[in-house]
Enzyme design. Sequence first.
Site, PDB file in Angstrom:
ATOM      1  N   SER A   1       3.633  -1.151   5.782  1.00  0.00           N
ATOM      2  CA  SER A   1       2.427  -0.658   6.442  1.00  0.00           C
ATOM      3  C   SER A   1       1.630  -1.874   6.887  1.00  0.00           C
ATOM      4  O   SER A   1       1.346  -2.763   6.072  1.00  0.00           O
ATOM      5  CB  SER A   1       1.612   0.190   5.472  1.00  0.00           C
ATOM      6  OG  SER A   1       0.591   0.858   6.170  1.00  0.00           O
ATOM      7  N   GLU A   2       1.276  -1.941   8.181  1.00  0.00           N
ATOM      8  CA  GLU A   2       0.756  -3.211   8.706  1.00  0.00           C
ATOM      9  C   GLU A   2      -0.633  -3.572   8.167  1.00  0.00           C
ATOM     10  O   GLU A   2      -1.095  -4.681   8.349  1.00  0.00           O
ATOM     11  CB  GLU A   2       0.773  -3.232  10.239  1.00  0.00           C
ATOM     12  CG  GLU A   2      -0.072  -2.191  10.927  1.00  0.00           C
ATOM     13  CD  GLU A   2       0.759  -1.005  11.379  1.00  0.00           C
ATOM     14  OE1 GLU A   2       1.757  -0.680  10.716  1.00  0.00           O
ATOM     15  OE2 GLU A   2       0.393  -0.388  12.398  1.00  0.00           O
ATOM     16  N   ASN A   3      -1.304  -2.619   7.492  1.00  0.00           N
ATOM     17  CA  ASN A   3      -2.570  -2.977   6.862  1.00  0.00           C
ATOM     18  C   ASN A   3      -2.375  -3.739   5.555  1.00  0.00           C
ATOM     19  O   ASN A   3      -3.356  -4.056   4.884  1.00  0.00           O
ATOM     20  CB  ASN A   3      -3.441  -1.740   6.655  1.00  0.00           C
ATOM     21  CG  ASN A   3      -2.755  -0.645   5.881  1.00  0.00           C
ATOM     22  OD1 ASN A   3      -1.580  -0.385   6.082  1.00  0.00           O
ATOM     23  ND2 ASN A   3      -3.477  -0.013   4.985  1.00  0.00           N
TER      24      ASN A   3
END
Lengths: 213, 234
Positions: free
Chosen positions: A46-48
Amino acid sequence: MAWNRDGMAARAAKELKDGFYVNLGIGIPTLVANHVEPGIDITLQSENGMLGIGPFPTEDEVDPDLINAGKQTITELRRTSYFSSADSFGMIRGGHIDLSILGAMEVAENGDLANWMIPGKMVKGMGGAMDLVAGVKRIIVLMDHTNKAGESKFLKACTLPLTGQGVVDVVISDLGVFERPAKGQPFRLIELAPDVTLEEVAAKTEAHYEVAL
Amino acid sequence: MANKLYDDAVSALEGLLFDGMTVMSGGFGLCGIPENLITALRDSGTKGLTFISNNAGVDDFGLGLLLKTHQVAKMISSYVGENKEFERQYLSGELQLEFNPQGTLAERIRAGGAGIPGFYTKTGVGTLVAEGKEHKEFGGETYILETGLVADVSIVKAWKADPYGNLVFRKTARNFNPMMATAGKVTVAEVEELVGPGEIDPDHIHTPGIFVQRLFVGKNYEKRIEQRTVRQAA
Protein backbone atom coordinates in the site's frame (compact mmCIF):
# COMPACT_ATOMS: atom_id res chain seq x y z
CA MET A 1 -21.69 -13.50 -21.17
CA ALA A 2 -18.90 -10.98 -20.78
CA TRP A 3 -17.02 -10.87 -17.49
CA ASN A 4 -18.52 -8.86 -14.64
CA ARG A 5 -16.26 -7.05 -12.18
CA ASP A 6 -15.53 -10.22 -10.24
CA GLY A 7 -14.87 -12.14 -13.43
CA MET A 8 -12.36 -9.51 -14.54
CA ALA A 9 -10.74 -9.58 -11.11
CA ALA A 10 -10.56 -13.38 -11.15
CA ARG A 11 -8.90 -13.30 -14.59
CA ALA A 12 -6.41 -10.70 -13.38
CA ALA A 13 -5.59 -12.88 -10.37
CA LYS A 14 -4.19 -15.49 -12.78
CA GLU A 15 -1.38 -13.03 -13.56
CA LEU A 16 -0.14 -13.27 -9.97
CA LYS A 17 2.90 -15.46 -9.45
CA ASP A 18 4.07 -16.98 -6.20
CA GLY A 19 6.26 -14.59 -4.24
CA PHE A 20 5.12 -11.45 -6.06
CA TYR A 21 5.00 -8.05 -4.39
CA VAL A 22 1.87 -6.41 -5.80
CA ASN A 23 0.21 -3.00 -5.67
CA LEU A 24 -3.53 -2.96 -6.35
CA GLY A 25 -5.25 0.27 -7.39
CA ILE A 26 -8.49 1.56 -5.92
CA GLY A 27 -11.82 0.15 -7.24
CA ILE A 28 -12.09 -3.07 -9.28
CA PRO A 29 -8.36 -3.89 -8.86
CA THR A 30 -8.92 -4.21 -5.10
CA LEU A 31 -11.21 -7.19 -5.82
CA VAL A 32 -8.26 -9.12 -7.26
CA ALA A 33 -7.14 -9.88 -3.69
CA ASN A 34 -10.29 -12.02 -3.25
CA HIS A 35 -9.33 -14.32 -6.14
CA VAL A 36 -5.73 -15.30 -5.41
CA GLU A 37 -5.41 -18.98 -6.35
CA PRO A 38 -4.44 -21.64 -3.80
CA GLY A 39 -0.69 -22.16 -3.54
CA ILE A 40 0.08 -18.61 -4.67
CA ASP A 41 1.50 -16.42 -1.92
CA ILE A 42 1.72 -12.70 -2.66
CA THR A 43 2.49 -9.63 -0.56
CA LEU A 44 0.35 -6.56 -1.16
CA GLN A 45 1.92 -3.11 -0.97
CA SER A 46 0.00 0.00 0.00
CA GLU A 47 1.72 3.18 -1.17
CA ASN A 48 0.90 5.05 2.05
CA GLY A 49 3.63 2.99 3.71
CA MET A 50 2.87 -0.69 4.25
CA LEU A 51 3.89 -4.09 2.91
CA GLY A 52 1.68 -7.04 3.82
CA ILE A 53 -1.92 -5.82 3.79
CA GLY A 54 -4.30 -8.00 5.80
CA PRO A 55 -8.10 -8.33 5.52
CA PHE A 56 -10.60 -5.73 6.66
CA PRO A 57 -10.78 -5.58 10.47
CA THR A 58 -13.63 -6.81 12.63
CA GLU A 59 -15.44 -3.98 14.51
CA ASP A 60 -13.16 -4.59 17.50
CA GLU A 61 -9.98 -4.44 15.44
CA VAL A 62 -10.64 -1.12 13.66
CA ASP A 63 -7.58 1.12 14.05
CA PRO A 64 -7.57 4.66 12.59
CA ASP A 65 -3.76 4.49 12.33
CA LEU A 66 -4.03 1.55 9.94
CA ILE A 67 -5.48 2.29 6.50
CA ASN A 68 -4.75 1.44 2.89
CA ALA A 69 -4.23 3.85 0.00
CA GLY A 70 -8.01 3.95 -0.51
CA LYS A 71 -8.29 5.21 3.11
CA GLN A 72 -10.08 2.00 4.09
CA THR A 73 -9.43 0.44 7.49
CA ILE A 74 -7.37 -2.76 7.17
CA THR A 75 -5.31 -5.11 9.36
CA GLU A 76 -1.69 -6.22 9.47
CA LEU A 77 -0.21 -9.68 8.97
CA ARG A 78 2.73 -11.45 10.58
CA ARG A 79 4.89 -10.36 7.63
CA THR A 80 3.82 -6.69 7.70
CA SER A 81 6.27 -3.79 7.68
CA TYR A 82 5.59 -0.06 7.86
CA PHE A 83 7.68 2.72 6.34
CA SER A 84 7.54 6.34 5.20
CA SER A 85 6.02 7.56 1.93
CA ALA A 86 9.55 8.25 0.63
CA ASP A 87 10.60 4.64 1.27
CA SER A 88 7.33 3.42 -0.20
CA PHE A 89 7.88 5.23 -3.47
CA GLY A 90 11.53 4.20 -3.42
CA MET A 91 10.17 0.63 -3.68
CA ILE A 92 7.81 1.63 -6.46
CA ARG A 93 10.10 3.90 -8.49
CA GLY A 94 13.08 1.66 -7.90
CA GLY A 95 11.44 -1.29 -9.69
CA HIS A 96 11.07 -3.51 -6.61
CA ILE A 97 7.32 -4.10 -7.04
CA ASP A 98 6.56 -6.95 -9.47
CA LEU A 99 3.08 -6.02 -10.59
CA SER A 100 0.52 -3.24 -10.37
CA ILE A 101 -3.13 -3.56 -11.36
CA LEU A 102 -4.87 -0.26 -12.07
CA GLY A 103 -8.12 1.10 -13.44
CA ALA A 104 -8.24 3.30 -16.54
CA MET A 105 -10.36 5.84 -18.32
CA GLU A 106 -8.48 5.25 -21.60
CA VAL A 107 -5.67 3.05 -22.92
CA ALA A 108 -4.02 3.58 -26.31
CA GLU A 109 -2.64 0.97 -28.69
CA ASN A 110 0.90 2.17 -27.89
CA GLY A 111 0.38 1.51 -24.16
CA ASP A 112 -0.38 5.08 -23.12
CA LEU A 113 -2.61 5.26 -20.05
CA ALA A 114 -5.02 7.99 -18.95
CA ASN A 115 -6.70 7.52 -15.59
CA TRP A 116 -6.39 10.67 -13.53
CA MET A 117 -7.97 13.76 -15.04
CA ILE A 118 -10.86 15.03 -17.13
CA PRO A 119 -10.01 18.65 -18.01
CA GLY A 120 -12.52 21.18 -16.70
CA LYS A 121 -14.55 18.52 -14.94
CA MET A 122 -12.72 16.85 -12.16
CA VAL A 123 -9.91 18.00 -9.95
CA LYS A 124 -8.76 15.14 -7.79
CA GLY A 125 -5.11 14.51 -8.58
CA MET A 126 -2.99 11.62 -9.73
CA GLY A 127 -2.05 10.31 -6.30
CA GLY A 128 0.54 7.58 -6.77
CA ALA A 129 -0.61 6.42 -10.22
CA MET A 130 2.13 8.15 -12.23
CA ASP A 131 4.83 6.76 -9.93
CA LEU A 132 3.38 3.24 -10.15
CA VAL A 133 3.22 3.14 -13.95
CA ALA A 134 6.71 4.62 -14.24
CA GLY A 135 8.36 2.25 -11.78
CA VAL A 136 6.54 -1.07 -11.40
CA LYS A 137 7.84 -3.93 -13.56
CA ARG A 138 4.50 -4.98 -15.08
CA ILE A 139 1.32 -2.89 -15.44
CA ILE A 140 -2.10 -4.49 -15.89
CA VAL A 141 -5.15 -2.36 -16.59
CA LEU A 142 -8.59 -3.58 -15.53
CA MET A 143 -11.38 -1.63 -17.17
CA ASP A 144 -14.77 -1.79 -18.84
CA HIS A 145 -14.20 -2.11 -22.57
CA THR A 146 -16.52 0.78 -23.41
CA ASN A 147 -17.69 3.91 -21.62
CA LYS A 148 -21.26 4.68 -20.61
CA ALA A 149 -21.96 5.95 -24.13
CA GLY A 150 -20.79 2.61 -25.56
CA GLU A 151 -17.59 4.06 -27.03
CA SER A 152 -14.31 2.16 -26.99
CA LYS A 153 -11.91 2.96 -24.12
CA PHE A 154 -9.10 1.09 -25.91
CA LEU A 155 -8.11 3.72 -28.48
CA LYS A 156 -5.64 4.61 -31.21
CA ALA A 157 -4.55 7.53 -29.05
CA CYS A 158 -5.69 8.77 -25.64
CA THR A 159 -7.77 11.96 -25.67
CA LEU A 160 -7.36 12.65 -21.93
CA PRO A 161 -4.18 13.83 -20.16
CA LEU A 162 -1.80 10.91 -19.74
CA THR A 163 -0.79 9.15 -16.55
CA GLY A 164 2.11 7.51 -18.34
CA GLN A 165 3.49 7.02 -21.84
CA GLY A 166 3.68 3.51 -23.30
CA VAL A 167 3.42 1.93 -19.85
CA VAL A 168 0.63 -0.68 -20.12
CA ASP A 169 1.56 -4.37 -20.57
CA VAL A 170 -1.86 -6.03 -20.30
CA VAL A 171 -5.47 -4.84 -20.70
CA ILE A 172 -8.17 -6.98 -19.11
CA SER A 173 -11.67 -5.77 -19.99
CA ASP A 174 -15.09 -7.32 -19.64
CA LEU A 175 -14.62 -8.69 -23.19
CA GLY A 176 -11.18 -10.26 -23.04
CA VAL A 177 -7.43 -10.02 -22.49
CA PHE A 178 -4.95 -8.03 -24.59
CA GLU A 179 -1.28 -8.53 -23.92
CA ARG A 180 1.96 -7.50 -25.53
CA PRO A 181 5.23 -9.40 -25.19
CA ALA A 182 7.24 -6.24 -24.61
CA LYS A 183 6.72 -2.49 -24.41
CA GLY A 184 6.87 -1.01 -27.92
CA GLN A 185 5.21 -4.04 -29.50
CA PRO A 186 1.54 -4.23 -30.57
CA PHE A 187 -1.14 -5.65 -28.28
CA ARG A 188 -2.48 -9.12 -29.08
CA LEU A 189 -5.93 -10.39 -28.15
CA ILE A 190 -5.05 -13.61 -26.33
CA GLU A 191 -8.31 -14.53 -24.64
CA LEU A 192 -12.05 -13.85 -24.99
CA ALA A 193 -14.49 -13.70 -22.08
CA PRO A 194 -17.13 -16.45 -22.19
CA ASP A 195 -19.57 -16.07 -25.11
CA VAL A 196 -17.80 -12.99 -26.47
CA THR A 197 -17.03 -13.11 -30.20
CA LEU A 198 -14.14 -11.69 -32.20
CA GLU A 199 -16.71 -9.62 -34.08
CA GLU A 200 -18.01 -8.04 -30.89
CA VAL A 201 -14.47 -7.15 -29.77
CA ALA A 202 -13.67 -5.73 -33.21
CA ALA A 203 -16.84 -3.62 -33.20
CA LYS A 204 -16.12 -2.20 -29.75
CA THR A 205 -12.36 -1.58 -30.11
CA GLU A 206 -10.80 1.44 -31.79
CA ALA A 207 -7.19 0.41 -31.07
CA HIS A 208 -5.22 -1.74 -33.47
CA TYR A 209 -4.49 -5.23 -32.08
CA GLU A 210 -3.45 -8.60 -33.41
CA VAL A 211 -5.45 -11.74 -32.74
CA ALA A 212 -3.52 -14.56 -31.06
CA LEU A 213 -6.14 -16.81 -29.51
CA MET B 1 19.90 21.07 26.36
CA ALA B 2 17.52 23.59 24.81
CA ASN B 3 13.99 23.00 25.99
CA LYS B 4 11.82 21.64 23.18
CA LEU B 5 8.74 20.99 25.29
CA TYR B 6 5.69 23.24 25.00
CA ASP B 7 2.31 23.11 26.74
CA ASP B 8 0.11 23.01 23.69
CA ALA B 9 -0.24 23.79 19.99
CA VAL B 10 -0.74 27.55 20.49
CA SER B 11 2.43 28.01 22.54
CA ALA B 12 4.41 25.69 20.26
CA LEU B 13 3.56 27.85 17.23
CA GLU B 14 4.18 31.18 18.96
CA GLY B 15 6.46 33.49 16.96
CA LEU B 16 6.65 31.15 13.98
CA LEU B 17 3.66 32.25 11.92
CA PHE B 18 3.41 34.99 9.29
CA ASP B 19 1.15 35.70 6.32
CA GLY B 20 2.36 34.18 3.05
CA MET B 21 4.45 31.49 4.72
CA THR B 22 4.98 27.93 3.50
CA VAL B 23 3.80 25.13 5.77
CA MET B 24 4.23 21.38 5.37
CA SER B 25 1.74 19.14 7.10
CA GLY B 26 2.11 15.39 7.59
CA GLY B 27 -0.61 12.83 7.05
CA PHE B 28 -2.19 10.61 4.41
CA GLY B 29 -5.88 11.34 4.13
CA LEU B 30 -6.88 11.96 7.75
CA CYS B 31 -4.39 9.36 9.04
CA GLY B 32 -1.45 10.78 10.97
CA ILE B 33 -2.42 14.45 10.62
CA PRO B 34 -1.37 16.98 13.29
CA GLU B 35 -4.90 17.69 14.50
CA ASN B 36 -4.00 20.11 17.29
CA LEU B 37 -1.61 22.15 15.15
CA ILE B 38 -4.08 22.46 12.27
CA THR B 39 -6.71 23.82 14.65
CA ALA B 40 -4.21 26.25 16.18
CA LEU B 41 -3.16 27.42 12.74
CA ARG B 42 -6.78 28.06 11.84
CA ASP B 43 -7.36 29.99 15.07
CA SER B 44 -4.21 32.07 14.45
CA GLY B 45 -5.81 33.56 11.32
CA THR B 46 -2.51 33.41 9.40
CA LYS B 47 -3.34 33.98 5.72
CA GLY B 48 -1.96 33.45 2.25
CA LEU B 49 -0.46 30.10 3.18
CA THR B 50 1.28 27.81 0.75
CA PHE B 51 0.43 24.37 2.06
CA ILE B 52 2.41 21.25 1.18
CA SER B 53 0.39 18.20 2.08
CA ASN B 54 -0.42 14.98 0.26
CA ASN B 55 -4.16 15.56 0.69
CA ALA B 56 -6.45 18.44 1.61
CA GLY B 57 -8.54 16.85 4.34
CA VAL B 58 -12.33 16.69 4.13
CA ASP B 59 -14.73 19.62 4.22
CA ASP B 60 -14.99 19.84 8.01
CA PHE B 61 -11.80 18.17 9.25
CA GLY B 62 -8.07 18.23 8.68
CA LEU B 63 -6.83 20.85 6.23
CA GLY B 64 -10.43 21.37 5.16
CA LEU B 65 -10.67 23.61 8.24
CA LEU B 66 -8.09 26.03 6.75
CA LEU B 67 -9.72 25.97 3.33
CA LYS B 68 -13.09 26.89 4.78
CA THR B 69 -11.57 30.03 6.32
CA HIS B 70 -9.75 30.89 3.05
CA GLN B 71 -6.33 30.91 4.76
CA VAL B 72 -4.70 28.80 2.03
CA ALA B 73 -3.56 30.52 -1.18
CA LYS B 74 -1.80 27.54 -2.73
CA MET B 75 -1.72 23.79 -2.21
CA ILE B 76 0.98 21.39 -3.33
CA SER B 77 -0.64 17.95 -3.15
CA SER B 78 -1.06 14.65 -4.97
CA TYR B 79 -4.73 13.93 -4.38
CA VAL B 80 -7.55 16.14 -3.12
CA GLY B 81 -10.59 14.10 -4.19
CA GLU B 82 -12.24 13.99 -0.78
CA ASN B 83 -12.73 17.73 -0.43
CA LYS B 84 -15.62 19.45 -2.22
CA GLU B 85 -14.77 22.91 -0.89
CA PHE B 86 -11.28 22.51 -2.32
CA GLU B 87 -12.69 21.68 -5.72
CA ARG B 88 -15.04 24.67 -5.59
CA GLN B 89 -12.28 27.13 -4.62
CA TYR B 90 -9.95 25.75 -7.27
CA LEU B 91 -12.45 25.81 -10.11
CA SER B 92 -13.47 29.39 -9.18
CA GLY B 93 -9.80 30.48 -9.24
CA GLU B 94 -9.58 31.38 -5.53
CA LEU B 95 -7.01 28.69 -4.83
CA GLN B 96 -3.82 27.83 -6.68
CA LEU B 97 -2.97 24.19 -6.99
CA GLU B 98 0.16 22.30 -7.93
CA PHE B 99 -0.38 18.57 -8.36
CA ASN B 100 2.67 16.40 -7.81
CA PRO B 101 2.75 12.64 -8.28
CA GLN B 102 2.73 11.23 -4.77
CA GLY B 103 6.16 9.66 -4.98
CA THR B 104 7.62 12.78 -6.52
CA LEU B 105 6.11 14.84 -3.70
CA ALA B 106 7.56 12.49 -1.07
CA GLU B 107 10.98 12.56 -2.73
CA ARG B 108 10.94 16.36 -3.18
CA ILE B 109 10.41 16.71 0.56
CA ARG B 110 13.02 14.08 1.39
CA ALA B 111 15.48 15.82 -0.94
CA GLY B 112 14.71 19.26 0.49
CA GLY B 113 15.42 18.03 4.01
CA ALA B 114 18.62 16.30 2.90
CA GLY B 115 20.09 19.37 1.17
CA ILE B 116 19.49 18.05 -2.33
CA PRO B 117 18.17 20.84 -4.59
CA GLY B 118 16.97 18.59 -7.42
CA PHE B 119 16.78 15.04 -8.74
CA TYR B 120 15.76 13.23 -11.93
CA THR B 121 12.82 10.86 -12.07
CA LYS B 122 10.96 8.82 -14.71
CA THR B 123 7.65 9.60 -13.04
CA GLY B 124 5.51 11.91 -15.18
CA VAL B 125 7.58 11.79 -18.37
CA GLY B 126 5.25 12.46 -21.31
CA THR B 127 2.49 13.91 -19.08
CA LEU B 128 1.36 17.39 -18.00
CA VAL B 129 3.69 17.04 -15.02
CA ALA B 130 6.74 17.14 -17.30
CA GLU B 131 5.82 20.38 -19.05
CA GLY B 132 8.50 23.05 -18.70
CA LYS B 133 10.88 20.74 -16.82
CA GLU B 134 14.39 19.79 -17.90
CA HIS B 135 14.55 16.38 -19.59
CA LYS B 136 17.68 14.27 -19.50
CA GLU B 137 18.64 10.81 -20.71
CA PHE B 138 20.34 8.25 -18.50
CA GLY B 139 21.07 4.82 -19.98
CA GLY B 140 18.70 5.42 -22.88
CA GLU B 141 15.71 6.37 -20.69
CA THR B 142 14.25 9.84 -20.30
CA TYR B 143 13.95 11.47 -16.88
CA ILE B 144 12.70 14.87 -15.70
CA LEU B 145 14.22 17.23 -13.18
CA GLU B 146 12.24 17.78 -9.98
CA THR B 147 13.30 20.20 -7.25
CA GLY B 148 13.61 19.73 -3.49
CA LEU B 149 11.01 21.30 -1.20
CA VAL B 150 11.49 23.03 2.14
CA ALA B 151 9.06 24.90 4.38
CA ASP B 152 9.13 27.76 6.88
CA VAL B 153 7.42 25.46 9.34
CA SER B 154 6.68 21.73 9.23
CA ILE B 155 3.88 20.41 11.42
CA VAL B 156 3.99 16.68 12.08
CA LYS B 157 2.23 14.07 14.17
CA ALA B 158 4.01 11.20 15.90
CA TRP B 159 2.94 8.54 18.34
CA LYS B 160 5.67 8.87 20.96
CA ALA B 161 8.49 11.28 21.68
CA ASP B 162 11.11 11.76 24.33
CA PRO B 163 12.13 15.23 25.57
CA TYR B 164 14.97 15.32 23.01
CA GLY B 165 12.48 15.22 20.15
CA ASN B 166 13.22 11.66 19.09
CA LEU B 167 10.03 10.41 17.43
CA VAL B 168 8.30 7.08 16.88
CA PHE B 169 5.37 6.81 14.50
CA ARG B 170 2.63 4.20 14.56
CA LYS B 171 1.58 1.97 11.63
CA THR B 172 0.43 3.85 8.50
CA ALA B 173 0.19 7.12 10.44
CA ARG B 174 3.89 7.51 9.61
CA ASN B 175 3.46 8.35 5.88
CA PHE B 176 4.78 11.87 5.07
CA ASN B 177 5.63 12.83 8.65
CA PRO B 178 9.29 11.71 8.81
CA MET B 179 10.35 13.52 5.61
CA MET B 180 8.44 16.65 6.51
CA ALA B 181 10.16 16.72 9.90
CA THR B 182 13.49 17.00 8.05
CA ALA B 183 12.35 19.71 5.61
CA GLY B 184 11.04 22.43 7.92
CA LYS B 185 13.24 25.38 8.93
CA VAL B 186 11.38 24.83 12.17
CA THR B 187 9.60 21.54 12.83
CA VAL B 188 6.83 21.32 15.41
CA ALA B 189 5.72 17.84 16.44
CA GLU B 190 2.60 16.85 18.32
CA VAL B 191 2.56 13.44 19.93
CA GLU B 192 0.17 11.16 21.78
CA GLU B 193 2.64 10.25 24.47
CA LEU B 194 5.77 11.79 25.93
CA VAL B 195 8.17 9.31 27.50
CA GLY B 196 11.30 9.86 29.59
CA PRO B 197 14.89 9.99 28.33
CA GLY B 198 16.11 6.52 27.37
CA GLU B 199 12.66 4.98 27.29
CA ILE B 200 12.71 4.65 23.51
CA ASP B 201 15.23 2.08 22.32
CA PRO B 202 17.66 4.15 20.20
CA ASP B 203 17.41 1.48 17.51
CA HIS B 204 13.65 2.06 17.29
CA ILE B 205 13.67 5.82 16.75
CA HIS B 206 12.18 6.76 13.37
CA THR B 207 13.01 10.48 13.40
CA PRO B 208 16.10 11.60 15.35
CA GLY B 209 15.52 14.63 17.57
CA ILE B 210 17.82 16.90 15.56
CA PHE B 211 14.91 17.40 13.14
CA VAL B 212 12.40 18.46 15.81
CA GLN B 213 12.65 21.92 17.39
CA ARG B 214 9.34 22.07 19.27
CA LEU B 215 7.20 19.39 20.79
CA PHE B 216 3.99 18.97 22.80
CA VAL B 217 1.48 16.33 23.80
CA GLY B 218 -1.70 16.74 21.76
CA LYS B 219 -5.20 16.60 23.20
CA ASN B 220 -8.60 15.19 22.19
CA TYR B 221 -7.47 13.18 19.19
CA GLU B 222 -10.45 12.46 16.99
CA LYS B 223 -8.55 10.29 14.45
CA ARG B 224 -11.49 10.38 12.10
CA ILE B 225 -11.80 7.40 9.74
CA GLU B 226 -12.65 8.14 6.11
CA GLN B 227 -13.65 4.64 4.95
CA ARG B 228 -14.66 2.39 7.82
CA THR B 229 -14.50 -1.05 6.22
CA VAL B 230 -15.09 -4.11 8.41
CA ARG B 231 -15.66 -7.84 8.10
CA GLN B 232 -17.86 -10.02 10.27
CA ALA B 233 -16.09 -11.62 13.22
CA ALA B 234 -15.76 -15.38 12.67
